[in-house]
Design a protein around this motif. Structure first.
Motif, short mmCIF file in Angstrom:
data_model
loop_
_atom_site.label_atom_id
_atom_site.label_comp_id
_atom_site.label_asym_id
_atom_site.label_seq_id
_atom_site.Cartn_x
_atom_site.Cartn_y
_atom_site.Cartn_z
N PRO A 1 54.86 62.24 -74.64
CA PRO A 1 55.96 63.04 -74.13
C PRO A 1 56.81 63.87 -75.31
N GLU A 2 56.90 63.02 -76.47
CA GLU A 2 57.93 63.63 -77.43
C GLU A 2 57.09 64.82 -78.11
N LEU B 1 57.35 67.76 -76.20
CA LEU B 1 58.53 68.33 -76.19
C LEU B 1 58.46 69.21 -77.42
N HIS C 1 57.31 68.02 -71.35
CA HIS C 1 57.83 66.59 -71.69
C HIS C 1 57.79 65.96 -70.11
#
Length: 460
Positions: free
Chosen positions: A79-80, A83, A214
């Motif tokens: 997810p990061e 992002l 994300h």
């Protein structure tokens, strides 16, 4: 709204389409678009790697994980990484767009899918399936209520992108149709992104693609863990289009499902030649043509442009602000500035959209002489055109028109042009020839490969 005649919710139909891609890959023409998108996204991430907004995002992320932050010697959780890479890919507004709608699919879906694949050790075939599913849904959703999401104050890339990324990540993970429908339902509650960035040229638009990526990864992970989302997220009474269009239009939901899997809308994805707002690009072509005809900036008394009414609130008004952009990012959404800097510099690359250039008195003096009038016959949003009529000091009027978006379906960029764009972006980010060659070779290997996705050469 009621369910479609088939009895299955739209999210379930989309989920069934996406799940089939794992075993039945998309056509070669779609795979070619995906390879272009991965190359473009990689170059954009490298170009932005030293920018303050990227550093800020990285400083706010945790160091754990196995997914590459492109252009950095770093890994993060999926997810990061999504992002960071999504924010970087969209940060300079140089990423692909879906012509006829103001949505950017590649900068959202590609980071989400690649992060999931790399973290889980998934093969390139899964990346191909995931990107195809996510980008296709993003493009189709953008056609349901053209311009209405923007009019309601939301950024289409941000809100639609969250669902595209969820479908892409979930498809790559191998989720079944019903679980993919839940992922879409979950992403609908995560989606957000207002367009107030237009007021001051602040960084939130840049974040929108990264945050959507994300959210998509998180939604897919939640669905995979058994978390349930509403299957009527798209057509429901309180669903996506009710929420994000201010209820002022009737959504054409058939755009999502008609010929899904047969007529690939994403084949029309456009790649930008200039790092600024999509609808500003044809006007830059007009400005460069005017300069090439022998007209110098000092020869120009005034420039008037015929424009589509739907572009005015983002690219032309307040006119005084657009003629005097507050910073480099605000300049990307100012046609007066874009025209002026192209005429002065004879170019409109990353070097023309810097705070230094925005303060150049010669550029601003020319931007002050650029105005517009609404052309009721303009084809926007179906077609992005450019026009300028320059009145010279001699009294002569020189007029130029660009009939369509260069880089779009009517005049696509060639593979060679995209390669040069990637190289220029990588060099702007400080990479040398060896790093560029290694990254380009790895990008070509990803779509459809039987090997696990490994973005190591893209770390630099």
């Amino acid at each position: 709204m009621s369910l479609p005649a088939s009895g299955a919710a739209i999210a379930e139909q989309v989920g069934a389409f996406a799940a089939r891609l794992v075993d039945a890959p998309p056509p070669a023409a779609v795979a070619a678009v995906i390879e272009r998108q991965i190359l473009d996204v990689a170059g954009l991430c490298i170009a932005a790697r030293r920018e303050d907004y990227v550093r800020a995002v990285l400083a706010a992320t945790d160091a754990d994980g196995r997914a590459t932050v492109i252009g950095h010697g770093l890994v993060r959780s999926a997810p990061e990484a999504a992002l960071a890479n999504g924010t970087a890919a969209h940060g300079e507004d140089f990423d692909d767009t879906f012509e006829g709608t103001p949505v950017h699919a590649g900068a959202v879906v590609v980071p989400a899918v690649l992060a999931v694949c790399e973290e889980r050790g998934l093969k390139g075939t899964r990346a191909l399936a995931g990107i195809a599913a996510g980008v296709e849904l993003t493009c189709r959703m953008a056609l349901v209520t053209p311009t209405a999401i923007h009019r309601a104050g939301f950024h289409p890339t941000a809100v639609i992108g969250a669902l595209g990324a969820a479908l892409g990540a979930g498809t790559a993970l191998g989720l079944d149709a019903r679980t993919l429908a839940s992922a879409l339902g979950i992403a609908g509650s995560m989606a957000g992104g207002i367009i107030e960035y237009l007021a001051e040229g602040t960084w939130t638009k840049r974040l929108h693609a990264g945050w959507a990526a994300h959210c998509g990864v998180r939604a897919a992970h939640l669905a995979a863990a058994g978390f349930a989302g509403p299957r009527t997220v798209l057509e429901g009474r309180h669903g996506f289009f009710h929420a994000f269009t201010n209820c002022d239009v009737t959504p054409d939901l058939a755009q999502i499902t008609d010929d899904l899997g047969r007529d690939w809308r994403m084949a029309g994805v456009a790649f930008k030649p200039y790092p600024c707002g999509t609808m500003a690009q044809p006007f830059i072509d007009c400005a460069l043509a005017l300069r090439a005809s022998g007209v110098a900036p000092e020869d120009i008394e005034a420039i008037q442009c015929d424009v589509g009414e739907g572009t005015v609130h983002r690219l032309w008004e307040p006119l005084t602000d657009k003629q005097h952009p507050a910073n480099a990012y605000a300049a990307k959404f100012s046609v007066p500035y874009a025209i002026a800097v192209a005429l002065v510099d004879g170019a409109a690359g990353l070097g023309q959209f810097t705070d230094e250039r925005v303060r150049d008195p010669r550029v601003i003096a020319l931007a002050e002489r650029v105005s517009y009038r609404v052309d009721p016959d303009n084809e926007y949003p179906a077609n992005y055109t450019g026009h300028l009529a320059a009145t010279l000091a001699s009294g002569e009027v020189r007029e130029h028109r660009q009939p369509h978006l260069r880089g779009g379906r009517r005049e696509p960029l060639s593979d060679a042009e995209l390669e040069r764009k990637f190289e220029a972006n990588a060099r702007f980010g400080g990479w040398d020839d060896a790093e560029i060659r290694a990254a380009r070779a790895r990008v070509r290997e990803i779509p459809g490969s039987g090997l696990a996705v490994d973005l190591g050469p893209l770390r630099g």
